[in-house]
Design a protein around this motif. Structure first.
Motif, PDB file in Angstrom:
ATOM      1  N   VAL B 235      22.587 -30.208 -16.480  1.00 50.34           N
ATOM      2  CA  VAL B 235      22.781 -31.117 -17.617  1.00 50.34           C
ATOM      3  C   VAL B 235      23.525 -30.387 -18.737  1.00 50.34           C
ATOM      4  CG1 VAL B 235      21.626 -32.460 -19.410  1.00 50.34           C
ATOM      5  CG2 VAL B 235      20.748 -32.503 -17.068  1.00 50.34           C
ATOM      6  N   PHE B 236      23.081 -29.168 -19.015  1.00 54.64           N
ATOM      7  CA  PHE B 236      23.761 -28.377 -20.048  1.00 54.64           C
ATOM      8  C   PHE B 236      25.237 -28.192 -19.724  1.00 54.64           C
ATOM      9  CE2 PHE B 236      21.284 -26.365 -23.474  1.00 54.64           C
ATOM     10  CZ  PHE B 236      20.044 -26.938 -23.229  1.00 54.64           C
ATOM     11  N   ALA B 237      25.521 -27.894 -18.446  1.00 54.71           N
ATOM     12  CA  ALA B 237      26.908 -27.663 -18.036  1.00 54.71           C
ATOM     13  C   ALA B 237      27.755 -28.917 -18.272  1.00 54.71           C
ATOM     14  CB  ALA B 237      26.956 -27.249 -16.566  1.00 54.71           C
ATOM     15  N   VAL B 238      27.189 -30.089 -17.947  1.00 54.49           N
ATOM     16  CA  VAL B 238      27.923 -31.342 -18.182  1.00 54.49           C
ATOM     17  C   VAL B 238      28.183 -31.538 -19.677  1.00 54.49           C
ATOM     18  CG1 VAL B 238      27.844 -33.861 -17.959  1.00 54.49           C
ATOM     19  CG2 VAL B 238      26.993 -32.420 -16.112  1.00 54.49           C
ATOM     20  N   LEU B 239      27.154 -31.185 -20.493  1.00 56.63           N
ATOM     21  CA  LEU B 239      27.327 -31.329 -21.945  1.00 56.63           C
ATOM     22  C   LEU B 239      28.457 -30.445 -22.450  1.00 56.63           C
ATOM     23  CD1 LEU B 239      23.637 -31.500 -23.269  1.00 56.63           C
ATOM     24  CD2 LEU B 239      25.208 -33.352 -22.701  1.00 56.63           C
ATOM     25  N   VAL B 240      28.556 -29.237 -21.881  1.00 58.59           N
ATOM     26  CA  VAL B 240      29.643 -28.331 -22.274  1.00 58.59           C
ATOM     27  C   VAL B 240      30.991 -28.982 -21.968  1.00 58.59           C
ATOM     28  CG1 VAL B 240      30.771 -26.125 -21.768  1.00 58.59           C
ATOM     29  CG2 VAL B 240      28.280 -26.223 -22.033  1.00 58.59           C
ATOM     30  N   VAL B 241      31.104 -29.564 -20.772  1.00 61.15           N
ATOM     31  CA  VAL B 241      32.364 -30.205 -20.385  1.00 61.15           C
ATOM     32  C   VAL B 241      32.674 -31.389 -21.316  1.00 61.15           C
ATOM     33  CG1 VAL B 241      33.549 -31.499 -18.562  1.00 61.15           C
ATOM     34  CG2 VAL B 241      32.142 -29.514 -17.977  1.00 61.15           C
ATOM     35  N   LEU B 242      31.638 -32.156 -21.651  1.00 64.97           N
ATOM     36  CA  LEU B 242      31.847 -33.310 -22.535  1.00 64.97           C
ATOM     37  C   LEU B 242      32.302 -32.867 -23.921  1.00 64.97           C
ATOM     38  CD1 LEU B 242      28.878 -35.669 -21.588  1.00 64.97           C
ATOM     39  CD2 LEU B 242      31.323 -36.042 -21.192  1.00 64.97           C
ATOM     40  N   ALA B 243      31.673 -31.805 -24.422  1.00 67.71           N
ATOM     41  CA  ALA B 243      32.059 -31.284 -25.742  1.00 67.71           C
ATOM     42  C   ALA B 243      33.506 -30.823 -25.713  1.00 67.71           C
ATOM     43  CB  ALA B 243      31.135 -30.147 -26.157  1.00 67.71           C
ATOM     44  N   ALA B 244      33.879 -30.115 -24.640  1.00 67.39           N
ATOM     45  CA  ALA B 244      35.249 -29.612 -24.518  1.00 67.39           C
ATOM     46  C   ALA B 244      36.234 -30.781 -24.460  1.00 67.39           C
ATOM     47  CB  ALA B 244      35.382 -28.737 -23.275  1.00 67.39           C
ATOM     48  N   THR B 245      35.870 -31.803 -23.694  1.00 65.89           N
ATOM     49  CA  THR B 245      36.742 -32.984 -23.581  1.00 65.89           C
ATOM     50  C   THR B 245      36.900 -33.653 -24.946  1.00 65.89           C
ATOM     51  OG1 THR B 245      35.837 -33.323 -21.370  1.00 65.89           O
ATOM     52  CG2 THR B 245      37.117 -35.134 -22.317  1.00 65.89           C
ATOM     53  N   GLY B 246      35.778 -33.841 -25.631  1.00 61.42           N
ATOM     54  CA  GLY B 246      35.816 -34.444 -26.958  1.00 61.42           C
ATOM     55  C   GLY B 246      36.711 -33.652 -27.894  1.00 61.42           C
ATOM     56  N   TYR B 247      36.582 -32.326 -27.822  1.00 64.94           N
ATOM     57  CA  TYR B 247      37.386 -31.474 -28.694  1.00 64.94           C
ATOM     58  C   TYR B 247      38.874 -31.676 -28.420  1.00 64.94           C
ATOM     59  CZ  TYR B 247      39.219 -27.335 -30.980  1.00 64.94           C
ATOM     60  OH  TYR B 247      39.922 -26.498 -31.789  1.00 64.94           O
ATOM     61  N   VAL B 248      39.229 -31.713 -27.124  1.00 63.54           N
ATOM     62  CA  VAL B 248      40.641 -31.896 -26.752  1.00 63.54           C
ATOM     63  C   VAL B 248      41.147 -33.258 -27.242  1.00 63.54           C
ATOM     64  CG1 VAL B 248      42.245 -32.193 -24.820  1.00 63.54           C
ATOM     65  CG2 VAL B 248      40.570 -30.331 -24.788  1.00 63.54           C
ATOM     66  N   LEU B 249      40.343 -34.311 -27.039  1.00 67.39           N
ATOM     67  CA  LEU B 249      40.763 -35.653 -27.463  1.00 67.39           C
ATOM     68  C   LEU B 249      40.976 -35.710 -28.975  1.00 67.39           C
ATOM     69  CD1 LEU B 249      38.414 -37.938 -25.286  1.00 67.39           C
ATOM     70  CD2 LEU B 249      40.862 -37.515 -24.960  1.00 67.39           C
ATOM     71  N   ILE B 250      40.012 -35.158 -29.720  1.00 68.95           N
ATOM     72  CA  ILE B 250      40.111 -35.182 -31.182  1.00 68.95           C
ATOM     73  C   ILE B 250      41.322 -34.388 -31.649  1.00 68.95           C
ATOM     74  CG2 ILE B 250      38.992 -34.420 -33.316  1.00 68.95           C
ATOM     75  CD1 ILE B 250      36.291 -34.953 -31.850  1.00 68.95           C
ATOM     76  N   THR B 251      41.530 -33.224 -31.036  1.00 65.18           N
ATOM     77  CA  THR B 251      42.656 -32.383 -31.429  1.00 65.18           C
ATOM     78  C   THR B 251      43.986 -33.073 -31.130  1.00 65.18           C
ATOM     79  OG1 THR B 251      41.308 -30.466 -30.913  1.00 65.18           O
ATOM     80  CG2 THR B 251      43.667 -30.079 -31.229  1.00 65.18           C
ATOM     81  N   MET B 252      44.057 -33.747 -29.979  1.00 59.00           N
ATOM     82  CA  MET B 252      45.284 -34.461 -29.649  1.00 59.00           C
ATOM     83  C   MET B 252      45.573 -35.550 -30.678  1.00 59.00           C
ATOM     84  SD  MET B 252      45.100 -34.675 -25.487  1.00 59.00           S
ATOM     85  CE  MET B 252      45.530 -36.386 -25.522  1.00 59.00           C
TER      86      MET B 252
END
Lengths: 260, 273
Positions: B235-252
């Motif tokens: 679950v933690f690993a998935v959360l890390v991926v989601l956070a990273a994805t969110g960061y990329v989307l926001i930055t874009m």
């Protein structure tokens, strides 16, 4: 002036603003005046005397309650291609370059692009903005922005230039320089100019005729014909003759009491 | 006398990033210590190393393998982007029409208020009934959540045009369309982008909520599956991926905003929908 030879006749113009409670506010109580072709007319008066309302009616931005406007003898309503307007703030669009900004009227009015562009470059050179056409407004000083705004108001070659305290936001030195500059542009282009200002020296320096307004409700108190030959030099403002006019106008305004 | 003045540590350019890195390292150390010696069981808080392993495992699978993160990530991200795009077109479009037509605004506004007052997540089960367990109901949820911040910010943008700018156009006898096209739309762009920046975050949120409620694929489904077998590290690993994805989307979105709305110094924060 009899009126028929006037470029623009303003006949008994009134403007009332409805308010939520009580009687409507009388912004303009019935004003008549004429502008002759090629004349430079300045209007001075206290804040709230309705001079901005008058200018906005002339520009077609505000609809008058009653009264009539005649341009070359023809009754007109609404905005006219024969007018160019300069506001107190430059009001340039920040997403457009200086060239795109001054070409905006040409775009809106559907003028031929290449001719408009050529005349834009010529006008930008006239006001000392050559080499700035590709810059954005925020890269220019306030004085330069206002010069660009003047170019924008001239791009469709209007017969009448309406200016509402165009230099009010500038510092005293820049303002003086812009006054000399405006006189130069006016002499080069021979437009009819109607300019509103708070500054009595600015009015006397620039105008062929100064119209002095009373406080609200604004009526024309008196008109002064300013006879100084052109081109006028800024040195003129230090002479006694110049001082006579500014003093007379100031005394007239002071006699009205409250100056906003 | 020496002319050099030492710059205080606080004003060094590396000061802030350095503190950030130290903070993260310290956080990981506290986490590690808590799990190793603090008596916190693994299923509550897994070892950082276990999370790392779960992350590597999940990311090294084939995108066509159901246990791979990619399989679900592609689905959720697709849903997010689709929901965002539909929400953006609808939001900006509706706002433009509402701003231009008082009648339309008066007709639509009650619905906006009702939907806005509703905790929108509560609609998710309804979407499952309407659209089934497939991507349609997920996109519907992502769109619903993305729509409001975009709509409300855009509406604010379209209706607060500087009056002087409009007067410049009025004095030129500009048509309503010209005023909209040349002045109102560009004037609204800073606020539209503030809305879009929020919208993309909300779209991702909507996709995940829909996946929790009822779906067959997606990161939300993956989290539910891992939870059912108490794979906390997973679950933690998935959360890390989601956070990273969110960061990329926001930055874009932020980069796009800086490009398009180049004349605004410092991006504005949007009004939350």
């Amino acid at each position: 002036m009899t009126g028929d030879d006037a470029l623009l006749r303003v006949i008994d113009l009134t403007k009332q603003y409805a308010v939520r409670r009580g009687t409507p506010v009388q912004a303009l109580p019935g004003l008549s005046m004429d502008l002759a072709d090629g004349e430079f007319v300045c209007m001075v008066g206290p804040s709230g005397c309705g001079k901005t309302t008058l200018l906005k009616i002339l520009a077609g931005i505000v609809t008058p309650t009653s009264g009539e406007l005649r341009y070359r003898g023809q009754a007109i309503t609404g905005a006219q291609q024969s007018m160019g307007v300069v506001f107190q703030a430059p009001v340039l669009m920040p997403w457009l370059t200086i060239l795109e900004n001054v070409l905006l009227p040409a775009k809106v009015l559907g003028l031929e692009r290449r001719a408009a562009q050529a005349s834009a470059m010529e006008l930008l050179a006239l006001v000392g903005l050559q080499n700035f056409e590709a810059k954005y407004p925020f890269e220019l000083s306030g004085g330069m922005q206002q010069r660009a705004a003047i170019v924008r108001s001239l791009i469709h070659d209007p017969a009448i230039l309406l200016m509402d305290e165009p230099f009010g936001a500038l510092d005293a030195l820049t303002r003086e320089r812009m006054n000399v500059e405006l006189q130069r542009i006016w002499m080069a282009r021979r437009k009819t100019v109607f300019l509103i200002t708070h500054s009595i020296p600015e009015a006397v320096f620039l105008a062929d005729r100064v119209i002095v307004m009373s406080p609200r409700p604004g009526r024309i108190l008196r008109e002064f014909a300013i006879p100084f030959p052109r081109p006028r030099d800024i040195e003129l403002t230090g002479t006694t003759e110049f001082g006579d006019y500014t003093r007379a106008i100031r005394a007239l305004l002071d006699a009205q009491g409250d100056i906003g | 006398m020496s002319g050099t003045v030492r710059t205080p540590l606080r004003e060094q350019p590396y000061f802030k990033p350095l503190l950030g890195v130290i903070s993260i390292v310290l956080g990981l150390a506290v986490w590690f210590a808590a799990v190793s010696w603090g008596g916190i069981p693994d299923y509550v808080l897994p070892q950082p190393v276990a999370v790392f392993h779960a992350l590597i495992d999940g990311l090294s699978g084939s995108p066509f393998d159901r246990v791979s993160f990619w399989y679900h990530w592609i689905d959720t991200t697709e849903t997010t982007l689709l929901g965002f795009l539909i929400g953006a077109v609808m939001g900006v479009g509706l706002a433009a029409i509402m701003a231009e037509s008082v009648v339309f605004q008066s007709i639509v506004f009650p619905y906006v208020v009702i939907l806005q007052s509703l905790p929108k997540i509560a609609i998710a089960p309804l979407f499952v009934i309407w659209f089934g367990y497939h991507i349609e109901s997920k996109v519907a949820m992502a769109t619903t959540l993305a729509l409001f911040p975009i709509l409300l910010n855009s509406l604010q943008g379209f209706t607060t045009t500087d009056r002087d700018r409009v007067e410049v156009m009025t004095a030129l006898k500009a048509t309503r369309w010209q005023i909209f096209r040349y002045v109102k739309l560009p004037s609204a762009l800073p606020l539209i982008f503030a809305g879009l920046g929020l919208g993309i975050v909300y779209a991702q949120l909507g996709a995940l909520v829909a996946e929790f409620v009822g779906a067959q694929t997606g990161m939300g489904v993956l989290i539910t599956q891992l939870q059912s077998v108490t794979d906390t590290a997973g679950v933690f690993a998935v959360l890390v991926v989601l956070a990273a994805t969110g960061y990329v989307l926001i930055t874009m979105m932020r980069l796009l905003q800086q490009r398009v709305v180049f004349w605004e110094r410092g991006s504005r924060r949007g009004v939350d929908g």
